[in-house]
Design a protein around this motif. Structure first.
Motif, PDB file in Angstrom:
ATOM      1  N   UNK A 151      29.697  20.694  23.618  1.00 44.17           N
ATOM      2  CA  UNK A 151      29.872  19.238  23.574  1.00 44.17           C
ATOM      3  C   UNK A 151      30.038  18.732  22.147  1.00 44.17           C
ATOM      4  N   UNK A 152      29.355  19.358  21.201  1.00 44.29           N
ATOM      5  CA  UNK A 152      29.463  18.941  19.802  1.00 44.29           C
ATOM      6  C   UNK A 152      30.880  19.082  19.272  1.00 44.29           C
ATOM      7  N   UNK A 153      31.578  20.100  19.727  1.00 45.44           N
ATOM      8  CA  UNK A 153      32.936  20.317  19.235  1.00 45.44           C
ATOM      9  C   UNK A 153      33.980  19.880  20.264  1.00 45.44           C
ATOM     10  N   UNK A 154      33.520  19.165  21.254  1.00 42.11           N
ATOM     11  CA  UNK A 154      34.376  18.542  22.256  1.00 42.11           C
ATOM     12  C   UNK A 154      35.275  19.543  22.981  1.00 42.11           C
ATOM     13  N   UNK A 155      34.656  20.647  23.410  1.00 43.47           N
ATOM     14  CA  UNK A 155      35.343  21.644  24.228  1.00 43.47           C
ATOM     15  C   UNK A 155      34.528  21.898  25.486  1.00 43.47           C
ATOM     16  N   UNK A 156      35.194  22.428  26.504  1.00 46.35           N
ATOM     17  CA  UNK A 156      34.412  22.807  27.671  1.00 46.35           C
ATOM     18  C   UNK A 156      33.624  24.059  27.310  1.00 46.35           C
ATOM     19  N   UNK A 213      34.318  34.231  16.511  1.00 45.28           N
ATOM     20  CA  UNK A 213      33.524  33.519  15.503  1.00 45.28           C
ATOM     21  C   UNK A 213      34.373  32.639  14.585  1.00 45.28           C
ATOM     22  N   UNK A 214      35.508  33.168  14.112  1.00 36.60           N
ATOM     23  CA  UNK A 214      36.366  32.378  13.226  1.00 36.60           C
ATOM     24  C   UNK A 214      36.952  31.159  13.933  1.00 36.60           C
ATOM     25  N   UNK A 215      37.318  31.326  15.189  1.00 43.75           N
ATOM     26  CA  UNK A 215      37.862  30.202  15.947  1.00 43.75           C
ATOM     27  C   UNK A 215      36.800  29.131  16.205  1.00 43.75           C
ATOM     28  N   UNK A 216      35.576  29.567  16.449  1.00 42.52           N
ATOM     29  CA  UNK A 216      34.486  28.612  16.638  1.00 42.52           C
ATOM     30  C   UNK A 216      34.291  27.789  15.361  1.00 42.52           C
ATOM     31  N   UNK A 217      34.308  28.448  14.229  1.00 43.89           N
ATOM     32  CA  UNK A 217      34.177  27.745  12.947  1.00 43.89           C
ATOM     33  C   UNK A 217      35.340  26.776  12.764  1.00 43.89           C
ATOM     34  N   UNK A 218      36.551  27.222  13.074  1.00 44.68           N
ATOM     35  CA  UNK A 218      37.721  26.354  12.941  1.00 44.68           C
ATOM     36  C   UNK A 218      37.576  25.110  13.811  1.00 44.68           C
ATOM     37  N   UNK A 219      37.126  25.284  15.031  1.00 41.85           N
ATOM     38  CA  UNK A 219      36.961  24.134  15.924  1.00 41.85           C
ATOM     39  C   UNK A 219      35.884  23.186  15.392  1.00 41.85           C
ATOM     40  N   UNK A 220      34.850  23.738  14.795  1.00 43.80           N
ATOM     41  CA  UNK A 220      33.822  22.879  14.201  1.00 43.80           C
ATOM     42  C   UNK A 220      34.391  22.105  13.019  1.00 43.80           C
ATOM     43  N   UNK A 221      35.222  22.750  12.219  1.00 45.40           N
ATOM     44  CA  UNK A 221      35.866  22.066  11.101  1.00 45.40           C
ATOM     45  C   UNK A 221      36.778  20.953  11.604  1.00 45.40           C
ATOM     46  N   UNK A 222      37.547  21.251  12.634  1.00 48.06           N
ATOM     47  CA  UNK A 222      38.462  20.249  13.190  1.00 48.06           C
ATOM     48  C   UNK A 222      37.728  19.067  13.822  1.00 48.06           C
ATOM     49  N   UNK A 223      36.524  19.311  14.308  1.00 44.76           N
ATOM     50  CA  UNK A 223      35.750  18.223  14.913  1.00 44.76           C
ATOM     51  C   UNK A 223      35.296  17.205  13.870  1.00 44.76           C
ATOM     52  N   UNK A 224      35.310  17.625  12.604  1.00 40.83           N
ATOM     53  CA  UNK A 224      34.858  16.740  11.540  1.00 40.83           C
ATOM     54  C   UNK A 224      33.351  16.671  11.399  1.00 40.83           C
ATOM     55  N   UNK A 225      32.638  17.398  12.231  1.00 39.50           N
ATOM     56  CA  UNK A 225      31.175  17.347  12.239  1.00 39.50           C
ATOM     57  C   UNK A 225      30.566  18.654  11.754  1.00 39.50           C
ATOM     58  N   UNK A 226      31.390  19.632  11.433  1.00 38.54           N
ATOM     59  CA  UNK A 226      30.906  20.962  11.108  1.00 38.54           C
ATOM     60  C   UNK A 226      29.877  21.006  10.004  1.00 38.54           C
TER      61      UNK A 226
END
Length: 126
Positions: free
Chosen positions: A43-48, A57-70
């Protein structure tokens, strides 16, 4: 100031939800509680949840960066995934534990978080 207050509220809500679910998972080795922790992280990174928890792991980090909340939430996510890995190990689910552990390390490294220290609000889970 509003952005800061918003981030603090997101962190508070995450800590409340994760503390309850992760505590139950730790105490009872309950799969549904583990799934709930994963849902909160997703929910924090707005994904199901299913998609988020299958990310490399790298993709998870990327999604956190894209969320702006990482940067604000990296330590919370890393710590939660690390504790979840321990629970999965104790439940005999070593493959899932290994994935969560690698995800936790990647998030911690990317956002300068210390996996050995609980972030503020999650100290009771250390």
């Amino acid at each position: 100031m509003l952005e800061h207050d918003y981030i603090l509220e997101i962190i508070r809500q995450f800590c409340d939800a994760v503390t309850h679910s992760l505590r139950h998972a730790i105490d009872h080795h309950d799969q549904e509680s583990c799934t709930e922790v994963e849902r909160e992280v997703a929910d924090l990174i707005e994904l199901d949840p299913e998609t988020a928890m299958q990310l490399s792991p790298d993709s998870l980090v990327t999604m956190m960066l894209l969320s702006g909340m990482g940067q604000s939430l990296g330590g919370y996510v890393a710590f939660s995934l690390g504790r979840l890995a321990t629970v999965y190990d104790e439940m005999g689910q070593g493959d899932v534990a290994a994935i969560r552990r690698v995800q936790a390390r990647a998030v911690a490294q990317s956002f300068d978080a210390d996996l050995s220290e609980a972030p503020e609000g999650l100290e009771s889970l250390a």
